[in-house]
Design a protein around this motif. Structure first.
Motif, mmCIF file in Angstrom:
data_model
loop_
_atom_site.group_PDB
_atom_site.id
_atom_site.type_symbol
_atom_site.label_atom_id
_atom_site.label_comp_id
_atom_site.label_asym_id
_atom_site.label_seq_id
_atom_site.Cartn_x
_atom_site.Cartn_y
_atom_site.Cartn_z
ATOM 1 N N THR A 41 0.951 -1.358 -0.065
ATOM 2 C CA THR A 41 -0.085 -0.122 0.078
ATOM 3 C C THR A 41 0.957 1.301 0.170
ATOM 4 O O THR A 41 1.969 1.184 0.180
ATOM 5 N N ARG A 42 0.173 2.331 -0.099
ATOM 6 C CA ARG A 42 0.961 3.558 0.079
ATOM 7 C C ARG A 42 1.126 4.074 1.260
ATOM 8 O O ARG A 42 2.254 4.596 1.685
ATOM 9 N N HIS A 43 0.090 4.086 2.067
ATOM 10 C CA HIS A 43 0.235 4.765 3.577
ATOM 11 C C HIS A 43 -0.137 3.699 4.602
ATOM 12 O O HIS A 43 -0.367 3.992 5.729
ATOM 13 N N GLY A 44 -0.734 2.469 4.106
ATOM 14 C CA GLY A 44 -0.989 1.568 4.993
ATOM 15 C C GLY A 44 -2.553 1.762 5.548
ATOM 16 O O GLY A 44 -2.821 1.206 6.639
ATOM 17 N N THR A 45 -3.360 1.959 4.736
ATOM 18 C CA THR A 45 -4.861 1.963 5.095
ATOM 19 C C THR A 45 -5.602 0.908 4.820
ATOM 20 O O THR A 45 -5.247 0.069 3.915
ATOM 21 N N GLU A 46 -6.721 0.571 5.259
ATOM 22 C CA GLU A 46 -7.538 -0.449 4.922
ATOM 23 C C GLU A 46 -8.093 -0.472 3.629
ATOM 24 O O GLU A 46 -8.336 -1.302 3.008
ATOM 25 N N ALA A 47 -8.381 0.865 3.161
ATOM 26 C CA ALA A 47 -9.102 1.044 2.003
ATOM 27 C C ALA A 47 -7.983 0.774 0.928
ATOM 28 O O ALA A 47 -8.249 0.178 -0.140
ATOM 29 N N GLU A 48 -6.703 1.137 1.079
ATOM 30 C CA GLU A 48 -5.573 0.727 0.122
ATOM 31 C C GLU A 48 -5.474 -0.701 0.114
ATOM 32 O O GLU A 48 -5.327 -1.350 -1.177
ATOM 33 N N VAL A 66 4.456 -10.458 2.649
ATOM 34 C CA VAL A 66 5.023 -9.861 3.882
ATOM 35 C C VAL A 66 4.423 -8.290 3.866
ATOM 36 O O VAL A 66 4.318 -7.728 2.690
ATOM 37 N N LEU A 67 4.286 -7.938 4.922
ATOM 38 C CA LEU A 67 4.026 -6.301 5.032
ATOM 39 C C LEU A 67 5.347 -5.588 4.727
ATOM 40 O O LEU A 67 6.458 -6.187 5.249
ATOM 41 N N GLY A 68 4.945 -4.318 4.612
ATOM 42 C CA GLY A 68 6.338 -3.458 4.394
ATOM 43 C C GLY A 68 6.245 -2.253 5.524
ATOM 44 O O GLY A 68 5.121 -2.033 6.288
ATOM 45 N N ASN A 69 7.193 -1.196 5.733
ATOM 46 C CA ASN A 69 6.954 -0.218 6.413
ATOM 47 C C ASN A 69 5.933 0.835 6.176
ATOM 48 O O ASN A 69 4.869 1.225 6.977
ATOM 49 N N HIS A 70 5.534 0.889 4.861
ATOM 50 C CA HIS A 70 4.293 1.703 4.503
ATOM 51 C C HIS A 70 3.187 1.144 4.841
ATOM 52 O O HIS A 70 1.889 1.894 5.380
ATOM 53 N N ASP A 71 3.041 -0.103 4.955
ATOM 54 C CA ASP A 71 1.803 -0.981 5.287
ATOM 55 C C ASP A 71 1.455 -0.840 6.809
ATOM 56 O O ASP A 71 0.446 -1.102 7.163
ATOM 57 N N HIS A 72 2.473 -0.378 7.553
ATOM 58 C CA HIS A 72 2.328 -0.094 8.966
ATOM 59 C C HIS A 72 1.987 1.580 9.294
ATOM 60 O O HIS A 72 1.527 1.774 10.500
ATOM 61 N N HIS A 73 2.104 2.417 8.405
ATOM 62 C CA HIS A 73 2.318 3.727 8.696
ATOM 63 C C HIS A 73 1.085 4.325 9.206
ATOM 64 O O HIS A 73 1.033 5.198 10.326
ATOM 65 N N CYS A 74 -0.216 3.947 9.006
ATOM 66 C CA CYS A 74 -1.307 4.568 9.506
ATOM 67 C C CYS A 74 -1.934 3.692 10.731
ATOM 68 O O CYS A 74 -3.128 3.947 11.203
ATOM 69 N N ASP A 75 -1.196 2.713 11.221
ATOM 70 C CA ASP A 75 -1.572 1.949 12.269
ATOM 71 C C ASP A 75 -2.893 1.180 12.190
ATOM 72 O O ASP A 75 -3.704 0.943 13.073
ATOM 73 N N GLU A 76 -3.176 0.932 10.848
ATOM 74 C CA GLU A 76 -4.609 0.069 10.495
ATOM 75 C C GLU A 76 -4.022 -1.570 10.202
ATOM 76 O O GLU A 76 -4.825 -1.920 9.366
ATOM 77 N N VAL A 77 -2.866 -1.854 10.672
ATOM 78 C CA VAL A 77 -2.551 -3.372 10.250
ATOM 79 C C VAL A 77 -3.567 -4.524 10.421
ATOM 80 O O VAL A 77 -3.908 -5.160 9.586
ATOM 81 N N PRO A 78 -4.524 -4.400 11.570
ATOM 82 C CA PRO A 78 -5.678 -5.451 11.537
ATOM 83 C C PRO A 78 -6.363 -5.396 10.212
ATOM 84 O O PRO A 78 -6.763 -6.491 9.845
ATOM 85 N N GLY A 79 -6.711 -4.312 9.781
ATOM 86 C CA GLY A 79 -7.817 -3.893 8.761
ATOM 87 C C GLY A 79 -6.838 -4.306 7.462
ATOM 88 O O GLY A 79 -7.440 -4.831 6.591
ATOM 89 N N VAL A 80 -5.668 -3.901 7.433
ATOM 90 C CA VAL A 80 -5.057 -4.309 6.154
ATOM 91 C C VAL A 80 -4.799 -5.929 5.955
ATOM 92 O O VAL A 80 -5.128 -6.315 4.761
ATOM 93 N N LEU A 81 -4.453 -6.630 7.059
ATOM 94 C CA LEU A 81 -4.404 -8.015 7.046
ATOM 95 C C LEU A 81 -5.545 -8.659 6.830
ATOM 96 O O LEU A 81 -5.939 -9.532 5.817
ATOM 97 N N ALA A 82 -6.814 -8.089 7.287
ATOM 98 C CA ALA A 82 -8.117 -8.689 6.700
ATOM 99 C C ALA A 82 -8.596 -8.572 5.560
ATOM 100 O O ALA A 82 -9.091 -9.434 5.026
ATOM 101 N N ALA A 83 -8.200 -7.390 5.012
ATOM 102 C CA ALA A 83 -8.685 -7.025 3.515
ATOM 103 C C ALA A 83 -7.670 -8.016 2.553
ATOM 104 O O ALA A 83 -8.205 -8.677 1.523
ATOM 105 N N LEU A 84 -6.482 -8.461 2.880
ATOM 106 C CA LEU A 84 -5.544 -9.179 2.184
ATOM 107 C C LEU A 84 -5.927 -10.851 2.355
ATOM 108 O O LEU A 84 -6.217 -11.365 1.331
ATOM 109 N N THR A 85 -6.199 -11.221 3.464
ATOM 110 C CA THR A 85 -6.724 -12.604 3.809
ATOM 111 C C THR A 85 -7.968 -13.096 3.161
ATOM 112 O O THR A 85 -8.341 -14.054 2.753
#
Length: 248
Positions: A41-48, A66-85
């Motif tokens: 993602t660009r900023h680590g949002t669930e929408a991205e 695996v995630l990268g530093n950008h994927d952690h930026h907005c502190d939405e990692v649980p939402g990011v993981l859910a969208a991907l899985t």
């Protein structure tokens, strides 16, 4: 022969949605599995992350990330993981997965990784609590990667990280930022198991090819480096038991 496609640092957002899809639609004829080396993602949002899911979901081959530093930026990692899985993408962080490819078991162990630098010019766990915590983080992450690789029951092992395990693939980046691009501890973890290939991203201005001190081939698959939707690497099962010849 196992065909591994890999790319990192795609930085998907709404404005680039669809950029990779035409090439990805041809993936089943080109590769058996796709590895995503972080900064999806660009900023680590669930929408991205939902845009990533649209771009890289339903490809007809297993997708492991695996995630990268950008994927952690907005502190939405649980939402990011859910969208991907939810899109069928396997996301690793200190663990592993095994994919059966025509009777050959491909094992992939992955972590995001962290910084710290490389032999001779690296941070040490000394001084301020903040510095100790920085280096300790890398040590913990590297140990998790090494354990995941060693515990794999497979025919071919591949290590997937975002941060670089060797300095070779950083050539082209300013020397001053090497400590923030990777760590030699990741390379040591990779060398602790009979690993056939290691792929990473993060270094947009780096170089494509490197090798760990133990002889494992390392490839920087950051999109700005490979300049294509993905690179494909061919591995044979015998790579698990001895250093592979150059040529990837």
């Amino acid at each position: 022969m196992i065909r591994i496609a890999a790319v990192g640092d795609v930085h998907i957002d709404r404005d680039v949605l669809g950029r990779f899809r035409p090439a990805l639609e041809e993936l089943p004829g080109q590769a058996d599995v796709l590895l995503l080396a972080g900064d999806l993602t660009r900023h680590g949002t669930e929408a991205e992350a939902k845009c990533v899911a649209t771009e890289f979901g339903g490809l007809g081959v297993p997708v492991i990330a695996v995630l990268g530093n950008h994927d952690h930026h907005c502190d939405e990692v649980p939402g990011v993981l859910a969208a991907l899985t939810d899109a069928g993408i396997t996301v690793l962080e200190g663990d592993s997965t095994v994919v059966d490819i025509d009777g050959v078991r491909l094992g992939v162990a992955g972590v995001k990784g962290f910084g710290g630098g490389f032999a001779g010019r690296c941070a040490s766990e000394f001084g301020e609590p903040e510095m100790k915590a920085f280096v300790r983080t890398t040590g913990v992450v590297a140990e998790r990667l090494g354990t995941a690789l060693r515990d794999l029951d497979c025919d071919v092992r591949v290590a997937l990280t975002h941060y670089a395990p060797v300095p070779d693939t950083l050539a082209g980046e300013p020397l001053e930022i090497y400590p923030f691009l990777g760590s030699y501890l990741l390379g040591q973890a990779i060398d602790s198991a009979p690993t056939a290939l290691a792929v990473h991203g993060h270094a947009h201005h780096g170089s494509e090819r490197g090798r760990t001190p133990g002889g494992v081939r390392v490839r920087n698959v950051a999109h700005p480096v490979i300049k294509q939707a993905y690179s494909v690497f061919n591995l044979a099962p015998e790579h698990v038991s001895r250093p592979a010849p150059s040529g990837i």
